[in-house]
Scaffold this motif. Structure first.
Motif, short mmCIF file in Angstrom:
data_model
loop_
_atom_site.label_atom_id
_atom_site.label_comp_id
_atom_site.label_asym_id
_atom_site.label_seq_id
_atom_site.Cartn_x
_atom_site.Cartn_y
_atom_site.Cartn_z
N ARG A 232 0.83 -1.20 0.00
CA ARG A 232 0.00 0.00 0.00
C ARG A 232 0.87 1.25 0.00
NH1 ARG A 232 -5.20 1.11 3.80
NH2 ARG A 232 -5.36 3.36 3.54
N ARG A 233 0.56 2.18 -0.87
CA ARG A 233 1.31 3.43 -0.98
C ARG A 233 0.32 4.59 -0.86
NH1 ARG A 233 4.21 3.36 -6.51
NH2 ARG A 233 5.59 4.89 -5.54
N ASP A 234 0.44 5.35 0.21
CA ASP A 234 -0.48 6.46 0.44
C ASP A 234 -0.08 7.67 -0.41
OD1 ASP A 234 -2.06 5.12 2.28
OD2 ASP A 234 -0.79 5.69 3.97
N ALA A 235 -1.10 8.39 -0.87
CA ALA A 235 -0.88 9.58 -1.69
C ALA A 235 -2.06 10.52 -1.51
CB ALA A 235 -0.73 9.19 -3.16
N ALA A 236 -1.90 11.73 -1.98
CA ALA A 236 -2.99 12.72 -1.94
C ALA A 236 -2.87 13.62 -3.14
CB ALA A 236 -2.94 13.54 -0.65
N VAL A 237 -4.01 14.14 -3.59
CA VAL A 237 -4.04 15.09 -4.70
C VAL A 237 -4.85 16.31 -4.27
CG1 VAL A 237 -3.77 13.36 -6.51
CG2 VAL A 237 -6.07 14.00 -5.76
N LEU A 238 -4.54 17.44 -4.88
CA LEU A 238 -5.22 18.70 -4.58
C LEU A 238 -6.28 18.98 -5.63
CD1 LEU A 238 -5.35 21.31 -2.83
CD2 LEU A 238 -3.72 22.31 -4.47
N VAL A 239 -7.53 19.09 -5.20
CA VAL A 239 -8.64 19.46 -6.07
C VAL A 239 -8.97 20.91 -5.72
CG1 VAL A 239 -10.97 18.88 -6.84
CG2 VAL A 239 -9.45 17.07 -6.01
N LEU A 240 -8.33 21.84 -6.41
CA LEU A 240 -8.39 23.26 -6.05
C LEU A 240 -9.32 24.04 -6.98
CD1 LEU A 240 -7.40 25.72 -4.40
CD2 LEU A 240 -5.56 25.95 -6.10
N PHE A 241 -10.37 24.59 -6.40
CA PHE A 241 -11.26 25.51 -7.11
C PHE A 241 -10.89 26.94 -6.75
CE2 PHE A 241 -13.81 21.67 -7.20
CZ PHE A 241 -14.40 21.71 -8.46
N SER A 242 -10.92 27.81 -7.75
CA SER A 242 -10.68 29.23 -7.53
C SER A 242 -11.82 30.02 -8.15
CB SER A 242 -9.36 29.67 -8.17
OG SER A 242 -8.28 28.94 -7.63
N GLY A 243 -12.09 31.18 -7.58
CA GLY A 243 -13.15 32.03 -8.08
C GLY A 243 -13.60 33.01 -7.01
N PRO A 244 -14.45 33.97 -7.37
CA PRO A 244 -14.87 35.01 -6.42
C PRO A 244 -15.57 34.42 -5.20
CG PRO A 244 -16.25 35.05 -8.39
CD PRO A 244 -15.11 34.13 -8.68
N PHE B 160 -4.64 15.87 -11.21
CA PHE B 160 -4.57 16.89 -10.17
C PHE B 160 -3.14 16.93 -9.64
CE2 PHE B 160 -9.01 15.20 -9.57
CZ PHE B 160 -9.67 16.32 -10.04
N PRO B 161 -2.67 18.09 -9.18
CA PRO B 161 -1.37 18.11 -8.52
C PRO B 161 -1.40 17.17 -7.32
CG PRO B 161 -2.19 20.34 -8.89
CD PRO B 161 -3.32 19.41 -9.19
N GLY B 162 -0.33 16.43 -7.12
CA GLY B 162 -0.31 15.52 -5.98
C GLY B 162 0.73 14.44 -6.16
N GLY B 163 0.80 13.57 -5.16
CA GLY B 163 1.77 12.48 -5.23
C GLY B 163 1.85 11.72 -3.94
N ALA B 164 2.91 10.95 -3.80
CA ALA B 164 3.07 10.05 -2.66
C ALA B 164 3.32 10.82 -1.36
CB ALA B 164 4.23 9.09 -2.92
N PHE C 94 -1.33 3.19 -5.69
CA PHE C 94 -1.54 4.26 -4.71
C PHE C 94 -2.94 4.23 -4.13
CE2 PHE C 94 1.99 6.67 -6.89
CZ PHE C 94 2.80 6.76 -5.76
N HIS C 95 -3.03 4.53 -2.83
CA HIS C 95 -4.30 4.82 -2.18
C HIS C 95 -4.37 6.34 -2.05
CE1 HIS C 95 -3.82 0.59 -1.16
NE2 HIS C 95 -5.10 0.56 -0.86
#
Length: 258
Positions: free
Chosen positions: A56-68, A100-104, A147-148
């Motif tokens: 098992r390899r843990d990872a995370a990604v960024l789900v980034l919303f931008s706006g007013p 999405f930006p991210g990784g291990a 990856f998880h």
């Protein structure tokens, strides 16, 4: 980049993001609805095998919303965008794929938010002080890489400049208008192999990229849960190579980036 990430704060979401944040628990189910039962069962089995084997390899990604921040619900701002990258073609896993930006996860990371923010800074140079972490999605298993992955939903009224930091890792960094993903003319289904079984998943054809696979599935699920999705032609099914070739000719398909 600083290490002061703060706690998850769903209340930091602007009104137009509230439908997504309030129903973020529904994203995994919306994701799974697009996966055939036999493929999903095989992914679950591969996940179990990875855990038992200690792979098992843990990872995370960024789900980034931008706006007013001040536009009232339920209106989606015309200039709302989502941060997406294209991985370098020389990488071992998911080469040339939109993501999405991210990784291990690194040993020093204090949870998935820290991983997602650190990786996003390393890949895009984004100022993480400008980001507000809102929620984390359920951990998802990606069989090809083992990856998880925990998607971290975040918001910024203005994330500042972003760009490719290391061309050996990232080919493209783009803040893509959310309406480009919503536009039915930019949507299609892509045939691919997943865990040795063949099926078609949702994809998005944009100016610089074809967003498919895990990232395409997550974005499609987000649009459904947020109530932003519009009817689109799910019968438009393309082979992956054929769909990738369309990226070089955006004027021949849909209304890219609009």
């Amino acid at each position: 980049m600083t290490s002061q990430l703060g706690e998850l704060n769903p209340d930091a979401a602007p009104p137009w993001l509230r439908p997504l944040v309030d129903n973020v628990h529904g994203v995994p189910d919306a994701y799974r609805r697009r996966v055939p039962p036999d493929v999903l069962a095989n992914i679950v089995e591969l996940d179990k095998q990875a855990v038992l084997a200690g792979a098992r390899r843990d990872a995370a990604v960024l789900v980034l919303f931008s706006g007013p921040a001040d536009l009232p619900a339920p209106a989606l701002p015309d200039d709302a965008d989502l941060l997406v990258t294209v991985r370098a073609s020389t990488l071992r896993h998911h080469a040339g794929q939109a993501a999405f930006p991210g990784g291990a996860t690194d040993p020093g990371d204090d949870g998935p938010v820290a991983t997602a923010f650190r990786e996003a800074w390393e890949e895009t140079g984004i100022d993480t002080e400008r980001l507000r972490p809102l929620a984390t999605l359920e951990r998802m298993f990606i069989p090809p890489s083992g990856f998880h992955v925990v998607p971290v939903l975040a918001y910024s009224p203005d994330p500042g400049p972003v760009a490719v930091v290391d061309p050996s890792e990232t080919a493209v960094v783009a803040r893509v208008p959310v309406r480009a993903f919503i536009n039915p003319e930019n949507r299609l289904m892509v045939c691919r192999e997943a865990a040795t079984r063949r099926f078609a998943g949702p994809a998005f054809l944009l100016n610089e990229m074809l967003v498919w696979g895990f990232t395409g599935q997550v974005i499609s699920a987000i649009l459904d849960v947020a109530g932003w999705a519009q009817p689109w032609n799910t019968d438009d099914v393309r082979e992956l190579d054929e769909a990738m070739a369309l990226v070089e000719h955006p004027n021949g398909y849909g209304e890219a980036q609009r």
